[in-house]
Design a protein around this motif. Structure first.
Motif, PDB file in Angstrom:
ATOM      1  N   PRO A 150       7.724  -4.261  27.801  1.00 33.20           N
ATOM      2  CA  PRO A 150       9.001  -4.046  28.498  1.00 33.20           C
ATOM      3  C   PRO A 150       9.821  -5.318  28.641  1.00 33.20           C
ATOM      4  CG  PRO A 150       7.221  -2.893  29.628  1.00 33.20           C
ATOM      5  CD  PRO A 150       6.577  -3.756  28.581  1.00 33.20           C
ATOM      6  N   ARG A 151       9.161  -6.472  28.722  1.00 35.16           N
ATOM      7  CA  ARG A 151       9.869  -7.743  28.888  1.00 35.16           C
ATOM      8  C   ARG A 151      10.240  -8.391  27.562  1.00 35.16           C
ATOM      9  NH1 ARG A 151       6.013 -10.550  33.522  1.00 35.16           N
ATOM     10  NH2 ARG A 151       6.467  -9.078  35.214  1.00 35.16           N
ATOM     11  N   ALA A 152       9.612  -7.976  26.482  1.00 32.30           N
ATOM     12  CA  ALA A 152       9.861  -8.597  25.174  1.00 32.30           C
ATOM     13  C   ALA A 152       9.888  -7.514  24.110  1.00 32.30           C
ATOM     14  CB  ALA A 152       8.790  -9.643  24.866  1.00 32.30           C
ATOM     15  N   ARG A 153      10.964  -6.750  24.104  1.00 33.59           N
ATOM     16  CA  ARG A 153      11.112  -5.678  23.122  1.00 33.59           C
ATOM     17  C   ARG A 153      11.614  -6.279  21.814  1.00 33.59           C
ATOM     18  NH1 ARG A 153      12.810  -0.237  26.431  1.00 33.59           N
ATOM     19  NH2 ARG A 153      11.956  -0.870  28.447  1.00 33.59           N
ATOM     20  N   VAL A 154      10.913  -5.990  20.755  1.00 35.62           N
ATOM     21  CA  VAL A 154      11.234  -6.564  19.451  1.00 35.62           C
ATOM     22  C   VAL A 154      12.193  -5.626  18.729  1.00 35.62           C
ATOM     23  CG1 VAL A 154      10.305  -7.375  17.267  1.00 35.62           C
ATOM     24  CG2 VAL A 154       8.982  -7.668  19.379  1.00 35.62           C
ATOM     25  N   LEU A 155      13.375  -6.126  18.434  1.00 33.18           N
ATOM     26  CA  LEU A 155      14.379  -5.292  17.786  1.00 33.18           C
ATOM     27  C   LEU A 155      14.123  -5.152  16.293  1.00 33.18           C
ATOM     28  CD1 LEU A 155      17.600  -6.562  19.613  1.00 33.18           C
ATOM     29  CD2 LEU A 155      16.154  -4.590  20.167  1.00 33.18           C
ATOM     30  N   GLU A 156      13.559  -6.187  15.692  1.00 28.75           N
ATOM     31  CA  GLU A 156      13.295  -6.162  14.251  1.00 28.75           C
ATOM     32  C   GLU A 156      11.866  -6.620  13.997  1.00 28.75           C
ATOM     33  OE1 GLU A 156      15.039  -8.050  10.071  1.00 28.75           O
ATOM     34  OE2 GLU A 156      16.118  -8.303  11.962  1.00 28.75           O
ATOM     35  N   LEU A 182       8.598   5.170  26.065  1.00 31.76           N
ATOM     36  CA  LEU A 182       8.394   6.307  25.162  1.00 31.76           C
ATOM     37  C   LEU A 182       9.409   6.279  24.021  1.00 31.76           C
ATOM     38  CD1 LEU A 182       7.682   9.094  27.788  1.00 31.76           C
ATOM     39  CD2 LEU A 182       6.101   8.358  25.989  1.00 31.76           C
ATOM     40  N   THR A 183      10.621   5.858  24.321  1.00 36.32           N
ATOM     41  CA  THR A 183      11.639   5.744  23.273  1.00 36.32           C
ATOM     42  C   THR A 183      11.223   4.722  22.227  1.00 36.32           C
ATOM     43  OG1 THR A 183      13.379   6.340  24.838  1.00 36.32           O
ATOM     44  CG2 THR A 183      14.056   5.214  22.828  1.00 36.32           C
ATOM     45  N   GLU A 184      10.622   3.623  22.686  1.00 38.72           N
ATOM     46  CA  GLU A 184      10.171   2.590  21.760  1.00 38.72           C
ATOM     47  C   GLU A 184       9.028   3.095  20.879  1.00 38.72           C
ATOM     48  OE1 GLU A 184      11.808  -0.511  21.593  1.00 38.72           O
ATOM     49  OE2 GLU A 184      13.122   0.794  22.759  1.00 38.72           O
ATOM     50  N   VAL A 185       8.169   3.932  21.443  1.00 36.40           N
ATOM     51  CA  VAL A 185       7.081   4.513  20.641  1.00 36.40           C
ATOM     52  C   VAL A 185       7.663   5.303  19.476  1.00 36.40           C
ATOM     53  CG1 VAL A 185       5.148   6.133  20.641  1.00 36.40           C
ATOM     54  CG2 VAL A 185       5.478   4.594  22.581  1.00 36.40           C
ATOM     55  N   GLY A 186       8.622   6.162  19.779  1.00 34.24           N
ATOM     56  CA  GLY A 186       9.226   6.958  18.721  1.00 34.24           C
ATOM     57  C   GLY A 186       9.931   6.115  17.678  1.00 34.24           C
ATOM     58  N   ARG A 187      10.620   5.067  18.120  1.00 30.30           N
ATOM     59  CA  ARG A 187      11.346   4.206  17.184  1.00 30.30           C
ATOM     60  C   ARG A 187      10.391   3.478  16.247  1.00 30.30           C
ATOM     61  NH1 ARG A 187      12.952  -1.169  17.010  1.00 30.30           N
ATOM     62  NH2 ARG A 187      12.112  -1.663  19.075  1.00 30.30           N
ATOM     63  N   LEU A 188       9.343   2.892  16.798  1.00 26.03           N
ATOM     64  CA  LEU A 188       8.420   2.120  15.974  1.00 26.03           C
ATOM     65  C   LEU A 188       7.526   3.016  15.119  1.00 26.03           C
ATOM     66  CD1 LEU A 188       7.509  -0.555  18.646  1.00 26.03           C
ATOM     67  CD2 LEU A 188       8.741  -0.976  16.513  1.00 26.03           C
ATOM     68  N   ALA A 189       7.128   4.162  15.671  1.00 28.85           N
ATOM     69  CA  ALA A 189       6.239   5.061  14.930  1.00 28.85           C
ATOM     70  C   ALA A 189       6.908   5.658  13.701  1.00 28.85           C
ATOM     71  CB  ALA A 189       5.740   6.177  15.847  1.00 28.85           C
ATOM     72  N   ALA A 190       8.214   5.574  13.639  1.00 28.13           N
ATOM     73  CA  ALA A 190       8.919   6.088  12.463  1.00 28.13           C
ATOM     74  C   ALA A 190       8.642   5.251  11.223  1.00 28.13           C
ATOM     75  CB  ALA A 190      10.424   6.128  12.741  1.00 28.13           C
ATOM     76  N   THR A 191       8.218   3.989  11.421  1.00 26.79           N
ATOM     77  CA  THR A 191       8.002   3.102  10.274  1.00 26.79           C
ATOM     78  C   THR A 191       6.646   2.403  10.271  1.00 26.79           C
ATOM     79  OG1 THR A 191       9.099   1.297  11.466  1.00 26.79           O
ATOM     80  CG2 THR A 191      10.466   2.640   9.998  1.00 26.79           C
ATOM     81  N   LEU A 192       5.931   2.407  11.413  1.00 30.26           N
ATOM     82  CA  LEU A 192       4.670   1.673  11.508  1.00 30.26           C
ATOM     83  C   LEU A 192       3.620   2.499  12.244  1.00 30.26           C
ATOM     84  CD1 LEU A 192       5.778  -1.882  12.743  1.00 30.26           C
ATOM     85  CD2 LEU A 192       4.734  -1.386  10.528  1.00 30.26           C
ATOM     86  N   PRO A 193       2.336   2.318  11.921  1.00 25.30           N
ATOM     87  CA  PRO A 193       1.304   2.854  12.810  1.00 25.30           C
ATOM     88  C   PRO A 193       1.496   2.236  14.195  1.00 25.30           C
ATOM     89  CG  PRO A 193       0.346   2.098  10.744  1.00 25.30           C
ATOM     90  CD  PRO A 193       1.767   1.610  10.760  1.00 25.30           C
ATOM     91  N   THR A 194       1.513   3.061  15.222  1.00 23.38           N
ATOM     92  CA  THR A 194       1.867   2.589  16.557  1.00 23.38           C
ATOM     93  C   THR A 194       0.806   2.986  17.572  1.00 23.38           C
ATOM     94  OG1 THR A 194       4.225   2.690  16.041  1.00 23.38           O
ATOM     95  CG2 THR A 194       3.628   2.673  18.371  1.00 23.38           C
ATOM     96  N   ALA A 195       0.403   2.004  18.377  1.00 26.17           N
ATOM     97  CA  ALA A 195      -0.541   2.227  19.464  1.00 26.17           C
ATOM     98  C   ALA A 195       0.174   2.044  20.790  1.00 26.17           C
ATOM     99  CB  ALA A 195      -1.711   1.248  19.353  1.00 26.17           C
ATOM    100  N   VAL A 196      -0.431   2.553  21.864  1.00 28.96           N
ATOM    101  CA  VAL A 196       0.134   2.393  23.203  1.00 28.96           C
ATOM    102  C   VAL A 196      -0.961   1.926  24.147  1.00 28.96           C
ATOM    103  CG1 VAL A 196       1.943   4.116  22.844  1.00 28.96           C
ATOM    104  CG2 VAL A 196      -0.259   4.837  23.778  1.00 28.96           C
ATOM    105  N   ASP A 197      -0.555   1.185  25.180  1.00 30.27           N
ATOM    106  CA  ASP A 197      -1.509   0.640  26.140  1.00 30.27           C
ATOM    107  C   ASP A 197      -0.743   0.288  27.409  1.00 30.27           C
ATOM    108  OD1 ASP A 197      -3.769  -0.436  27.316  1.00 30.27           O
ATOM    109  OD2 ASP A 197      -3.767  -2.275  26.134  1.00 30.27           O
ATOM    110  N   GLY A 198      -1.473   0.201  28.531  1.00 31.26           N
ATOM    111  CA  GLY A 198      -0.868  -0.256  29.771  1.00 31.26           C
ATOM    112  C   GLY A 198      -0.476   0.874  30.703  1.00 31.26           C
ATOM    113  N   GLY A 199      -1.352   1.212  31.633  1.00 31.91           N
ATOM    114  CA  GLY A 199      -1.047   2.272  32.584  1.00 31.91           C
ATOM    115  C   GLY A 199      -1.041   3.655  31.974  1.00 31.91           C
ATOM    116  N   ILE A 200      -1.731   3.833  30.861  1.00 28.47           N
ATOM    117  CA  ILE A 200      -1.716   5.118  30.157  1.00 28.47           C
ATOM    118  C   ILE A 200      -2.646   6.105  30.858  1.00 28.47           C
ATOM    119  CG2 ILE A 200      -2.107   6.294  27.974  1.00 28.47           C
ATOM    120  CD1 ILE A 200       0.226   4.314  27.922  1.00 28.47           C
ATOM    121  N   THR A 201      -2.078   7.200  31.320  1.00 33.57           N
ATOM    122  CA  THR A 201      -2.833   8.299  31.911  1.00 33.57           C
ATOM    123  C   THR A 201      -2.858   9.461  30.925  1.00 33.57           C
ATOM    124  OG1 THR A 201      -0.832   9.186  32.920  1.00 33.57           O
ATOM    125  CG2 THR A 201      -2.125   7.611  34.232  1.00 33.57           C
TER     126      THR A 201
END
Length: 265
Positions: A150-156, A182-201
């Protein structure tokens, strides 16, 4: 001590909560940092036996002190679960002196190669400042994943990155998951294998999977032995202009174990 009190040295009977079963094999991983050191090897074995991955946080503060899973604990986890699918997440204080940071990165790469880790996640600064270490990962068949917080979102996404780890909270903190990620997950998953972590329930995990997350890391919501851990330093934001290593092909996934969830009692 009463029978209902929490004893961090006494392992629980059921190491995982059942919600992981709603996902395909190897979609869910458990963070060993959430578990007391005495339980980490056994938890790794339990995760592997249930077709879950093992996630290792290597955390280093501004003085070079390790706060996450130690090299010894990782070796014990690998010995207890020789066929586990393990990945490492390097979290380094942004104020760590450059020489110490280089040493930490080099040690992490060596650890990944020695333990047969599938992937190492680093932030953009580490990737840009240590191209030789990154190249060593690729030569050893270890994937490089980019930390996205959340503090360092990579645009490219820079060349040479094989996947992305979207953190829903700043690394090392204990906040509730930030739903905007969640928006970032969808954006990155469109081009890369994407994992999630941090407070995941469990509910957040389901929403991440709907948006294309291929790997879901959880700690306290998944592992019944988990207890609150000391917070780690969160790296500061870094500019998107940090140079990155040359592009390489992603390594093939590790072979699956012979254990399958449907075979469990």
């Amino acid at each position: 001590m009463s029978e209902t009190a929490h004893d961090p040295l006494r392992a629980p009977r059921d190491p995982l909560r059942d919600w992981y079963r709603q996902f395909p094999p190897f979609t869910v991983g458990g963070s060993l940092y959430a578990v007391p050191p005495a339980h980490r090897a056994a938890t790794a074995a339990a995760l592997a036996a249930r077709d879950c991955r093992v996630h290792i946080d290597i955390i280093v503060d501004a003085t070079g002190r390790g706060l996450g899973v130690s090299a010894r604990e990782l070796a014990e986890a690998r010995a207890a679960a020789p066929y586990a699918r393990i990945d490492l997440h390097l979290i380094v204080a942004d104020t760590l002196p450059a020489a110490l940071a280089a040493e930490v990165v080099g040690e992490t790469v060596a650890t990944a190669l020695r333990t047969g880790a599938e992937a190492v996640t680093m932030d953009l600064a580490r990737i840009g400042r240590h191209p030789a270490a990154v190249e060593a990962l690729h030569r050893g068949g270890v994937a490089l994943w980019l930390e996205h917080t959340p503090r360092a979102r990579v645009l490219e996404v820079p060349p040479g990155v094989d996947g992305a780890l979207v953190m829903f909270i700043p690394p090392g903190t204990k906040q509730s998951a930030d739903p905007s990620m969640l928006t970032e997950v969808g954006r990155l998953a469109a081009t890369l294998p994407t994992a999630v972590d941090g407070g995941i329930t469990a509910p957040v995990a389901a929403r991440c999977a709907e948006r294309g997350a291929a790997y879901i890391v959880a700690g306290r919501s998944l592992l019944t032995a988990a207890v609150p851990s000391a917070p780690a330093p969160a790296p500061a934001s870094v500019p998107a202009s940090v140079p990155a290593p040359a592009s390489v092909s992603a390594p093939a996934p590790a072979p699956r174990t012979e254990n399958h969830r449907e075979d469990l009692p």
